[in-house]
Structures are given as C-alpha cells and as structure tokens.
Write an enzyme that holds these catalytic residues in place. Sequence first.
Site, PDB file in Angstrom:
ATOM      1  N   ASP A  32       0.791  -1.369   0.032  1.00  0.00           N
ATOM      2  CA  ASP A  32      -0.008  -0.223  -0.042  1.00  0.00           C
ATOM      3  C   ASP A  32       0.957   1.196  -0.046  1.00  0.00           C
ATOM      4  OD1 ASP A  32      -1.869   1.992   0.335  1.00  0.00           O
ATOM      5  OD2 ASP A  32      -2.052   1.392   2.476  1.00  0.00           O
TER       6      ASP A  32
ATOM      7  N   SER B 287       0.247   4.158   2.751  1.00  0.00           N
ATOM      8  CA  SER B 287       0.245   4.090   4.375  1.00  0.00           C
ATOM      9  C   SER B 287       1.890   3.350   4.251  1.00  0.00           C
ATOM     10  CB  SER B 287      -0.509   3.290   4.845  1.00  0.00           C
ATOM     11  OG  SER B 287      -0.651   2.005   4.601  1.00  0.00           O
TER      12      SER B 287
ATOM     13  N   ASN C 136       3.038   1.485   7.367  1.00  0.00           N
ATOM     14  CA  ASN C 136       3.192   0.301   8.267  1.00  0.00           C
ATOM     15  C   ASN C 136       2.949  -1.140   7.802  1.00  0.00           C
ATOM     16  OD1 ASN C 136       1.927   2.551  10.248  1.00  0.00           O
ATOM     17  ND2 ASN C 136       3.139   1.640  11.326  1.00  0.00           N
TER      18      ASN C 136
ATOM     19  N   TRP D 288       1.884  -4.571   8.960  1.00  0.00           N
ATOM     20  CA  TRP D 288       1.189  -5.438  10.206  1.00  0.00           C
ATOM     21  C   TRP D 288       0.391  -6.769   9.609  1.00  0.00           C
ATOM     22  CZ3 TRP D 288      -3.839  -6.650   9.718  1.00  0.00           C
ATOM     23  CH2 TRP D 288      -4.698  -5.741   8.708  1.00  0.00           C
TER      24      TRP D 288
ATOM     25  N   TYR E  17      -7.506   3.350   9.016  1.00  0.00           N
ATOM     26  CA  TYR E  17      -7.563   3.406   7.549  1.00  0.00           C
ATOM     27  C   TYR E  17      -9.052   4.191   7.013  1.00  0.00           C
ATOM     28  CZ  TYR E  17      -3.582   0.327   7.227  1.00  0.00           C
ATOM     29  OH  TYR E  17      -2.349  -0.438   7.464  1.00  0.00           O
TER      30      TYR E  17
ATOM     31  N   ASP F  13      -1.814   5.782  -5.135  1.00  0.00           N
ATOM     32  CA  ASP F  13      -2.232   4.861  -4.058  1.00  0.00           C
ATOM     33  C   ASP F  13      -2.608   3.685  -4.181  1.00  0.00           C
ATOM     34  OD1 ASP F  13      -2.740   3.708  -1.656  1.00  0.00           O
ATOM     35  OD2 ASP F  13      -4.444   4.922  -1.149  1.00  0.00           O
TER      36      ASP F  13
ATOM     37  N   THR G  36      -5.865   2.098  -2.649  1.00  0.00           N
ATOM     38  CA  THR G  36      -7.137   2.376  -3.072  1.00  0.00           C
ATOM     39  C   THR G  36      -7.464   1.681  -4.306  1.00  0.00           C
ATOM     40  OG1 THR G  36      -7.002   4.294  -1.630  1.00  0.00           O
ATOM     41  CG2 THR G  36      -8.387   4.269  -3.445  1.00  0.00           C
TER      42      THR G  36
END
Length: 361
Positions: free
Chosen positions: A76, A79, A81, A83, A119, A256, A259
């Site tokens: 992505d 963003s 991070n 996880w 998000y 992005d 998205t």
Amino acid sequence: MKTLLLAVLIGSVLSMMTIPLHPVHETPEEKAKFIKSLKYFRSGAGPTGIPLTFNYEYYGLVQIGTPPQNFQVVFDTGSGNLWVPSSSCYSVSCTLHNTYNHSKSSTYVADGKKIYIGYAAASVAGFLSKDTVTWAGIKIPNITFGEMTSFGGTYWTTKRFDGVLGMGWIAAEKIPPVYMTMYSLGLINAYNFAIYLVPGTGVGSAITLGGYNTSYSKNDWNYIPLLNTENWQIPIDQITIGGQKVPINGMKAWIDSGTPHLVGDNPIIAQFNKMMPTVFANCSNLASLPTVVITMHGVDYPLNSSNYVYTVVNDGITTCETGWIGNSGLDNFIVLGDLFIQVYYTLFDMGNKQIGFATRI
Ligand SMILES: *[C@@H]1O[C@H](CO)[C@@H](O)[C@H](O)[C@H]1NC(C)=O
Ligand SMILES: *[C@@H]1O[C@H](CO)[C@@H](O)[C@H](O)[C@H]1NC(C)=O
Ligand SMILES: *[C@@H]1O[C@H](CO)[C@@H](O)[C@H](O)[C@H]1NC(C)=O
Ligand SMILES: *[C@@H]1O[C@H](CO)[C@@H](O)[C@H](O)[C@H]1NC(C)=O
Ligand SMILES: *[C@@H]1O[C@H](CO)[C@@H](O)[C@H](O)[C@H]1NC(C)=O
C-alpha cells in the site's frame, strides 16, 4: 502530525467501497495450496519481481519470522506500516486469516508498545513486535511491525489478504517503512519500486523492487517531481472531461496502490457527476461515456470509460459502476488508485523523489 493523520485517514487500502464481493475464503488446504503456488522470481543484479494476486485488492507474499510464516499483504503506497494478524487474537478476522505466532520464531524480539491504525474503511489495533522479514527472498532483520489483535467493523473478515505492507514515506509510531530499511541496509540496488497491475483477473500483476520491468510497458516514461517527501503526491495541471475543462485550483493527485478506485474530494466528484452521464448498472452506455484526461507535469494521462468504470461480476451477472468516488475527508486532491495504475505502469522513485508513469502493455 497532520499529514500522517491524513495519510492514515484516507491513504489506503481500504477505501470506501460499496462493491459486492465474491466468496473470499477457502479451506485451509486450499489456502496452503494457493500460497505454495506463489513463487518469487529474481535475477542476479537486476530488479526483483514479486507476483501479485487480485481479489478486490492486489496483494502478494511476505514472510515473517524464523522459520518463515507466510502472509498475503497489500503493498500500500498510501500508508507506511507493516502489520499482520496475531495468533493471540481470536476474533473472526483472525480465525479467517493467517496469524503470526511469535513463540514459533527464533528471531522474534518483543516490543509490546500499542499501535492503532485508522484507514478509511476500517481500523486495526494491536502491539508492536520485531522479527526478521523475508520479502522477495531477501531477509531483512529486526523489522518492527504490528501484531494486530483488534479489527474494527466487518471490513477485514471479507478480505482474502491478511495484512498490509505500507510502501509510503512515513508510518504510525514513526516506524521506518520496510522499504526504507531494506535500502539503508543495502539490500536493494536502486531506491525505487514499480507496480504493474493487470485489470480483470489480475494475473501477471507484479511489484518490482529496485527498478522496473521493461516488458510491462511501452517504456514511454514521464517523471513528475513529488510535492513533498511525506507521501506519493504530485500536482495536477488540468483535468478535462470529454474535452471540457474541469475547474480545479491547485488540485493534487495521491498515487495509492491501496485504493481500488479513483477517490476525490466531494466538490470535485460532484463536478465530475455534473459533466458526465451516469454509468448504467447494466453497462449498456459505456461506449458513450467521455474520456477523462488528467494532465500532470505537461503530459496527458487519458482514462476512457473502460478504465474508470468498475465492473463487478456476481453470480454470473456483470454490473458497472463509476470508479469516481467522493469522500469528505480529502482536501483538494484526488486519490488515483488501482484503476489508474492499471493503465499506467507506475515507478515510485524514492531516490529521485519523483513518480514515473509509462503506458502499460
Ligand atoms: C519481467 O517480466 C517478464 C514478463 O512477464 C518476466 O518473464 C520476467 O521474469 C520479469 N523480470 C523480472 C526481473 O521480474
Ligand atoms: C503458538 O506457538 C506455540 C509454540 O509452538 C504453541 O504452543 C501455541 O499453541 C501457539 N499459539 C497459537 C494460538 O496457535
Ligand atoms: C535485533 O535487535 C536486538 C535488540 O533489539 C538485538 O539483540 C539483535 O542482535 C538484533 N538482530 C539482528 C539480526 O540485527
Ligand atoms: C440499461 O439500463 C438503462 C438505465 O437503467 C436503461 O435505460 C436501458 O434500457 C437498459 N438497457 C438494457 C439493454 O437493458
Ligand atoms: C480504453 O483504453 C484501453 C487501454 O487503456 C483500451 O484497451 C480500450 O480498448 C479502450 N476502451 C475504449 C472504450 O475506448
């Protein structure tokens, strides 16, 4: 930090969708078989390609721990991070996905600090851990990532991917994004990556680390300097719909990969809706819909109706809906998501602080 909040708020995966979904979960055996079927491909000194799979979002394999535990993640650019779901979580989202069990990893280092990421579509929360991440066959030691234990809403339960690997510039809790760590450790040759998205089945889609694949586009590259080094944002010169200028003032584009659609602030999407006919759900008026041309850094990027209309097949019935979606959280910019990247092979060039586009083949 304002920008981060914004990034975390809308920059993602995970935008506002109203699309009916296909069955997304298979049996553990099917899932294991699917994961096994994904292969890395690497060439000595050249760029490294990672195949992507499509199911509403495009995602691919990343491994955490020693021995490696497998996860499907969305790469992505909205963003920062990394996880994955934690094995200490027993919610529906966790039982439906691969979870990370740190007790099974010899390279795990505890951290335990709480993390929350909001998000656009849903939030996740959990705690931080450190471990070796293996990506495209490359081992990256001591990566700090989120072991998530709490999943807001029903969004995550319907998704086939397990987690997110942020490819942006900044991340929550000021954790260095994985890609930056890889580069600073000298694990990639060039400080850039390229995303190639094939529409429809998604077969053949790939993210390339440290370069781009010359067989994915016409190599008619144009480069656009970034507005800042906080997110993948570039200025828009002009937008036209069917040759008519859309009034814009200092509009920006956020590129992005997380998205699926093309998301604009509410006023710009209201303007779009005034200037173009409604997309018929039965898809019968696609041929009469105008081309939208986005001009950036002096170059025109046309999107025709086949590019910006989102088609969904459900129970054998194809439905069409516009890919242009309004959102109240944006301030004078348009998120050019997967529908745009499907048309223009995109190079995210951290080293030269620019974005490159070339016509996809
Ligand atoms: C580039 O793309 C071609 C065609 O899909 C593929 O065969 C090749 O392995 C790719 N190269 C890399 C380095 O990813
Ligand atoms: C995590 O791994 C440990 C060690 O193998 C095991 O005892 C434990 O049951 C696992 N936890 C879960 C939730 O699977
Ligand atoms: C990871 O960090 C821990 C301390 O946080 C350190 O003990 C360990 O040696 C590091 N491992 C690697 C592979 O760098
Ligand atoms: C498709 O839908 C439009 C709008 O609802 C309708 O006017 C048109 O007759 C339909 N066409 C077909 C072929 O069903
Ligand atoms: C729209 O553009 C794509 C290439 O991006 C092309 O394959 C397709 O035929 C075009 N469709 C229409 C309706 O012009």
